[in-house]
Design a protein around this motif. Structure first.
Motif, PDB file in Angstrom:
ATOM      1  N   GLN B  32       0.837  -1.212   0.000  1.00 32.79           N
ATOM      2  CA  GLN B  32       0.000   0.000   0.000  1.00 32.79           C
ATOM      3  C   GLN B  32       0.870   1.259   0.000  1.00 32.79           C
ATOM      4  N   MET B  33       1.915   1.236   0.786  1.00 22.53           N
ATOM      5  CA  MET B  33       2.833   2.377   0.831  1.00 22.53           C
ATOM      6  C   MET B  33       3.391   2.656  -0.573  1.00 22.53           C
ATOM      7  N   LEU B  34       3.838   1.600  -1.265  1.00 19.81           N
ATOM      8  CA  LEU B  34       4.419   1.774  -2.595  1.00 19.81           C
ATOM      9  C   LEU B  34       3.363   2.168  -3.619  1.00 19.81           C
ATOM     10  N   TYR B  35       2.197   1.535  -3.505  1.00 16.31           N
ATOM     11  CA  TYR B  35       1.135   1.838  -4.475  1.00 16.31           C
ATOM     12  C   TYR B  35       0.813   3.338  -4.470  1.00 16.31           C
ATOM     13  N   PHE B  36       0.553   3.870  -3.289  1.00 17.08           N
ATOM     14  CA  PHE B  36       0.111   5.267  -3.247  1.00 17.08           C
ATOM     15  C   PHE B  36       1.258   6.232  -3.559  1.00 17.08           C
ATOM     16  N   HIS B  37       2.474   5.830  -3.286  1.00 16.79           N
ATOM     17  CA  HIS B  37       3.623   6.662  -3.708  1.00 16.79           C
ATOM     18  C   HIS B  37       3.665   6.736  -5.241  1.00 16.79           C
ATOM     19  N   ILE B  38       3.552   5.574  -5.878  1.00 16.55           N
ATOM     20  CA  ILE B  38       3.579   5.538  -7.354  1.00 16.55           C
ATOM     21  C   ILE B  38       2.354   6.243  -7.924  1.00 16.55           C
ATOM     22  N   ARG B  39       1.217   6.015  -7.298  1.00 14.54           N
ATOM     23  CA  ARG B  39      -0.037   6.590  -7.810  1.00 14.54           C
ATOM     24  C   ARG B  39       0.046   8.117  -7.842  1.00 14.54           C
ATOM     25  N   ARG B  40       0.669   8.691  -6.840  1.00 20.30           N
ATOM     26  CA  ARG B  40       0.791  10.154  -6.805  1.00 20.30           C
ATOM     27  C   ARG B  40       1.726  10.657  -7.904  1.00 20.30           C
ATOM     28  N   ILE B  41       2.569   9.791  -8.413  1.00 24.63           N
ATOM     29  CA  ILE B  41       3.462  10.215  -9.504  1.00 24.63           C
ATOM     30  C   ILE B  41       2.795  10.016 -10.858  1.00 24.63           C
ATOM     31  N   VAL B  42       2.180   8.842 -11.081  1.00 18.91           N
ATOM     32  CA  VAL B  42       1.640   8.556 -12.422  1.00 18.91           C
ATOM     33  C   VAL B  42       0.124   8.743 -12.523  1.00 18.91           C
ATOM     34  N   ILE B  43      -0.529   8.929 -11.363  1.00 20.33           N
ATOM     35  CA  ILE B  43      -1.961   9.278 -11.244  1.00 20.33           C
ATOM     36  C   ILE B  43      -2.938   8.157 -11.645  1.00 20.33           C
ATOM     37  N   ASP B  44      -2.765   7.594 -12.827  1.00 23.03           N
ATOM     38  CA  ASP B  44      -3.726   6.606 -13.329  1.00 23.03           C
ATOM     39  C   ASP B  44      -3.534   5.252 -12.618  1.00 23.03           C
ATOM     40  N   HIS B  45      -4.634   4.596 -12.278  1.00 23.73           N
ATOM     41  CA  HIS B  45      -4.534   3.325 -11.552  1.00 23.73           C
ATOM     42  C   HIS B  45      -3.845   2.229 -12.368  1.00 23.73           C
ATOM     43  N   GLU B  46      -4.241   2.099 -13.652  1.00 22.98           N
ATOM     44  CA  GLU B  46      -3.662   1.024 -14.477  1.00 22.98           C
ATOM     45  C   GLU B  46      -2.155   1.203 -14.607  1.00 22.98           C
ATOM     46  N   ASP B  47      -1.737   2.443 -14.835  1.00 18.60           N
ATOM     47  CA  ASP B  47      -0.299   2.723 -14.940  1.00 18.60           C
ATOM     48  C   ASP B  47       0.395   2.390 -13.618  1.00 18.60           C
ATOM     49  N   THR B  48      -0.259   2.762 -12.520  1.00 15.43           N
ATOM     50  CA  THR B  48       0.306   2.495 -11.196  1.00 15.43           C
ATOM     51  C   THR B  48       0.481   0.998 -10.986  1.00 15.43           C
ATOM     52  N   ASP B  49      -0.526   0.241 -11.392  1.00 16.35           N
ATOM     53  CA  ASP B  49      -0.473  -1.213 -11.234  1.00 16.35           C
ATOM     54  C   ASP B  49       0.726  -1.787 -11.984  1.00 16.35           C
ATOM     55  N   ASP B  50       0.924  -1.318 -13.208  1.00 13.81           N
ATOM     56  CA  ASP B  50       2.075  -1.795 -13.994  1.00 13.81           C
ATOM     57  C   ASP B  50       3.396  -1.439 -13.315  1.00 13.81           C
ATOM     58  N   VAL B  51       3.498  -0.162 -12.907  1.00 17.21           N
ATOM     59  CA  VAL B  51       4.757   0.294 -12.303  1.00 17.21           C
ATOM     60  C   VAL B  51       5.009  -0.446 -10.983  1.00 17.21           C
ATOM     61  N   ILE B  72      14.958  -1.298   4.182  1.00 21.71           N
ATOM     62  CA  ILE B  72      14.221  -1.923   3.073  1.00 21.71           C
ATOM     63  C   ILE B  72      13.184  -0.943   2.533  1.00 21.71           C
ATOM     64  N   LYS B  73      12.581  -0.217   3.453  1.00 19.20           N
ATOM     65  CA  LYS B  73      11.533   0.741   3.052  1.00 19.20           C
ATOM     66  C   LYS B  73      12.081   1.789   2.078  1.00 19.20           C
ATOM     67  N   THR B  74      13.201   2.408   2.412  1.00 20.84           N
ATOM     68  CA  THR B  74      13.716   3.444   1.511  1.00 20.84           C
ATOM     69  C   THR B  74      14.264   2.828   0.224  1.00 20.84           C
ATOM     70  N   TRP B  75      14.794   1.602   0.335  1.00 20.05           N
ATOM     71  CA  TRP B  75      15.270   0.908  -0.872  1.00 20.05           C
ATOM     72  C   TRP B  75      14.099   0.668  -1.836  1.00 20.05           C
ATOM     73  N   LEU B  76      12.969   0.220  -1.283  1.00 18.56           N
ATOM     74  CA  LEU B  76      11.786  -0.010  -2.120  1.00 18.56           C
ATOM     75  C   LEU B  76      11.250   1.304  -2.690  1.00 18.56           C
ATOM     76  N   TYR B  77      11.250   2.330  -1.859  1.00 17.61           N
ATOM     77  CA  TYR B  77      10.818   3.657  -2.335  1.00 17.61           C
ATOM     78  C   TYR B  77      11.680   4.113  -3.513  1.00 17.61           C
ATOM     79  N   ARG B  78      12.985   3.838  -3.382  1.00 17.87           N
ATOM     80  CA  ARG B  78      13.901   4.287  -4.436  1.00 17.87           C
ATOM     81  C   ARG B  78      13.596   3.557  -5.747  1.00 17.87           C
ATOM     82  N   ILE B  79      13.399   2.253  -5.668  1.00 20.25           N
ATOM     83  CA  ILE B  79      13.068   1.489  -6.882  1.00 20.25           C
ATOM     84  C   ILE B  79      11.751   1.997  -7.471  1.00 20.25           C
TER      85      ILE B  79
END
Lengths: 200, 183
Positions: B32-51, B72-79
């Motif tokens: 969930q942490m990674l999903y919403f971080h990515i979602r705020r960058i790419v906005i679209d859900h489908e794109d977020t799912d792929d990323v 591990i948390k910051t490593w995952l955030y970085r990826i």
């Protein structure tokens, strides 16, 4: 002093406990207290900046992004090692025809077995018609099922300019894994349908 | 379920016999942490799912090489950050778009409202965030929404904490200015 004396008296009734060395067994991570102080200082500075705002500070901090039902229940299963595929690549099909041209170009180039050749040829030297004509039919047919459409029609439809512009394709920086993935996921029917929708 | 301690989790992740089970735990803990971080960058859900899937696949692939110099948390955030920015970059190049076009695309995804639940003022705030330069947008989201420490953001973006603080404060002022003009 009275409390201390009372405490000493109480321990007389607990000789084992009285003999035990007093020690704090609880530990904190390294630099915990210094980092906590720094963290509080940062928060105070951020709050001071926020206090200067009139609009932003009054907006509720809320996550407006939602996910489909059970998305997070299903994701671990999709990522499980036994279900892992190669990394996905997006073709941006939902975007305009020009994106389609690039994706189609790559697919055709790969399918014709001339991707490597194009990567070695500069944009000035590349001539799609010549290169296509040199590709043996059996390679073409073995790579992609093209029986339902005319490859020349595709080249004409997407425009030779798109095919000639190798720089743009190369700028995608696709590695071998991604190129392979692109081929694996490419559907001729999708391309055909998309071409019909976006003839320009 | 209580999350395993990070050291224990890492030891299991790097043990071939326990890797799959430990990775399942990692996904549950951080998805969930990674999903919403990515979602705020790419906005679209489908794109977020792929990323997100690509992020987790890369984490699986490279976890053996993780040397615990960060959490591990910051490593995952970085990826995740790298994957999301690479996604936007490829999208920009693949569609001959410039930065403004990409921002317009993101605004469009936001206004489409698919899997988005926010009132008018919340959407205005998101539009304001989208108007920021990329780094300020990243820093603002990680500090304001994810409430990461500056040290953690510095690890993720490889930027000094001083520069990050300046970025965050600039971002707050620009967002305020945007909201003021829209009011």
């Amino acid at each position: 002093m009275k409390d201390f004396d009372e405490h000493k008296d109480e321990l007389k009734n607990a000789p084992f406990l009285d003999k035990m060395k007093r020690k704090n067994v609880f530990e904190v991570p390294e630099n915990y207290f210094s980092e906590m102080a720094e963290d509080w200082k940062d928060k105070a500075e951020d709050e001071a900046i926020m206090e200067e705002t009139r609009f932003l500070k009054n907006i509720e901090k809320k996550n407006i992004f939602q996910v489909p039902e059970a998305y997070f229940d299903q994701l671990p299963g999709k990522i499980a090692p036994e279900n892992q595929a190669k990394p996905k690549i997006r073709l941006f099909w939902r975007n305009p025809a020009v994106n389609l041209s690039i994706a189609a170009s790559i697919v055709i180039l790969i399918s014709l077995g001339i991707w490597g050749l194009f990567n070695r040829v500069s944009s000035q030297e590349a001539d799609p018609s010549t290169l296509l004509s040199e590709v043996p039919t059996e390679i073409l047919l073995a790579s992609v099922d093209v029986s339902e459409y005319d490859i020349n029609m595709i080249v004409e439809t997407m425009g030779e300019e798109a095919l000639k512009d190798w720089t743009e394709i190369q700028n995608l920086h696709l590695d071998e894994e991604e190129v392979s993935d692109l081929l694996d996921h490419f559907e001729v029917s999708d391309l055909e349908a998309a071409l019909l929708e976006n003839p320009e | 379920m209580v999350a395993l301690k990070e050291q224990d989790l890492l030891a299991k992740l790097q043990d071939p016999g326990m890797k799959a089970t430990a990775f399942h735990q990692l996904v549950i803990t951080y998805q969930q942490m990674l999903y919403f971080h990515i979602r705020r960058i790419v906005i679209d859900h489908e794109d977020t799912d792929d990323v997100l899937q690509n992020t987790l696949l890369k984490a699986w692939k490279y976890i053996d090489q993780f040397r615990a110099q960060s959490s591990i948390k910051t490593w995952l955030y970085r990826i995740a950050t790298n994957e999301a920015l690479t996604f936007l970059s490829k999208k920009k190049k693949a569609s001959f778009q410039d930065l403004n076009d990409i921002q317009n695309d993101l605004r469009h995804s936001l206004s489409e409202g698919k899997y988005i639940d926010g009132d008018e003022i919340q959407l205005k705030l998101q539009q304001a965030i989208l108007s920021l330069p990329e780094r300020q947008r990243l820093v603002f989201n990680m500090r304001y929404y994810d409430e990461l420490k500056y040290d953690e953001i510095a690890d993720i973006l490889s930027v000094s904490t001083g520069a990050l603080k300046a970025s965050y404060h600039h971002a707050v002022r620009k967002i305020e200015e945007y909201l003021k003009t829209q009011s």
